[in-house]
Design an enzyme around this catalytic site. Sequence first.
Site, PDB file in Angstrom:
ATOM      1  N   GLY A 284       0.814  -1.217   0.000  1.00  0.00           N
ATOM      2  CA  GLY A 284       0.000   0.000   0.000  1.00  0.00           C
ATOM      3  C   GLY A 284       0.843   1.260   0.000  1.00  0.00           C
ATOM      4  O   GLY A 284       0.555   2.220  -0.727  1.00  0.00           O
ATOM      5  N   CYS A 285       1.884   1.279   0.797  1.00  0.00           N
ATOM      6  CA  CYS A 285       2.745   2.464   0.886  1.00  0.00           C
ATOM      7  C   CYS A 285       3.529   2.673  -0.408  1.00  0.00           C
ATOM      8  O   CYS A 285       3.750   3.817  -0.822  1.00  0.00           O
ATOM      9  CB  CYS A 285       3.676   2.353   2.088  1.00  0.00           C
ATOM     10  SG  CYS A 285       2.768   2.327   3.652  1.00  0.00           S
ATOM     11  N   THR A 286       3.915   1.588  -1.048  1.00  0.00           N
ATOM     12  CA  THR A 286       4.610   1.701  -2.326  1.00  0.00           C
ATOM     13  C   THR A 286       3.662   2.243  -3.391  1.00  0.00           C
ATOM     14  O   THR A 286       4.028   3.139  -4.162  1.00  0.00           O
ATOM     15  CB  THR A 286       5.188   0.332  -2.751  1.00  0.00           C
ATOM     16  OG1 THR A 286       6.121  -0.083  -1.744  1.00  0.00           O
ATOM     17  CG2 THR A 286       5.883   0.409  -4.093  1.00  0.00           C
TER      18      THR A 286
ATOM     19  N   ALA B  56       3.180   5.970  -2.777  1.00  0.00           N
ATOM     20  CA  ALA B  56       4.393   6.701  -3.163  1.00  0.00           C
ATOM     21  C   ALA B  56       4.494   6.809  -4.678  1.00  0.00           C
ATOM     22  O   ALA B  56       4.850   7.863  -5.212  1.00  0.00           O
ATOM     23  CB  ALA B  56       5.630   6.020  -2.583  1.00  0.00           C
TER      24      ALA B  56
END
Length: 161
Positions: free
Chosen positions: A48-50, A53
């Site tokens: 999710g964070c990738t 970003a």
Amino acid sequence: MPQLAVGDTAPDFTLPDATGTPVPLTRLRAESERGVVVYFYPKASTPGCTREAHDFRDSLDAWKAAGYSVVGVSPDSPETLHRFAERQSLTFPLLSDIDHAVMEAWGVWGQKKNYGRLYTGVLRSTIVVDAQGRVELAQYNVKATGHVNRLRKELNIQDPA
């Protein structure tokens, strides 16, 4: 800690970036015509964070054309952020808030639920701070997928011509 609302003064901070260099919010604001998009995410290199970003990276020209800069904040170490930025070709600052003091001050450190288990951690959130240091927009507990596009629509950020 209570969450920030539109019109509130955003708490100032200075946090180390992926190289360990201290980055003050006041400098980011001074370098931006309209303000700074400060997004908080739980952990570098997770799916999710990738995705989030990448969405900010891929729309960075539109943010810049609209007069905003983008900065990501997580509890990861500068070394972890450095690896994440390199692997994902991220060209905006990632800041380390290891002790989550900034996250607490901004209301993004709190209780979460995952698979029925309660724990304390980063509430994925985005706060837009205008050039004067006031909160222009505050979105808490957002989903990683599609968030950047929804944010751009709300702020009327178009792709540069």
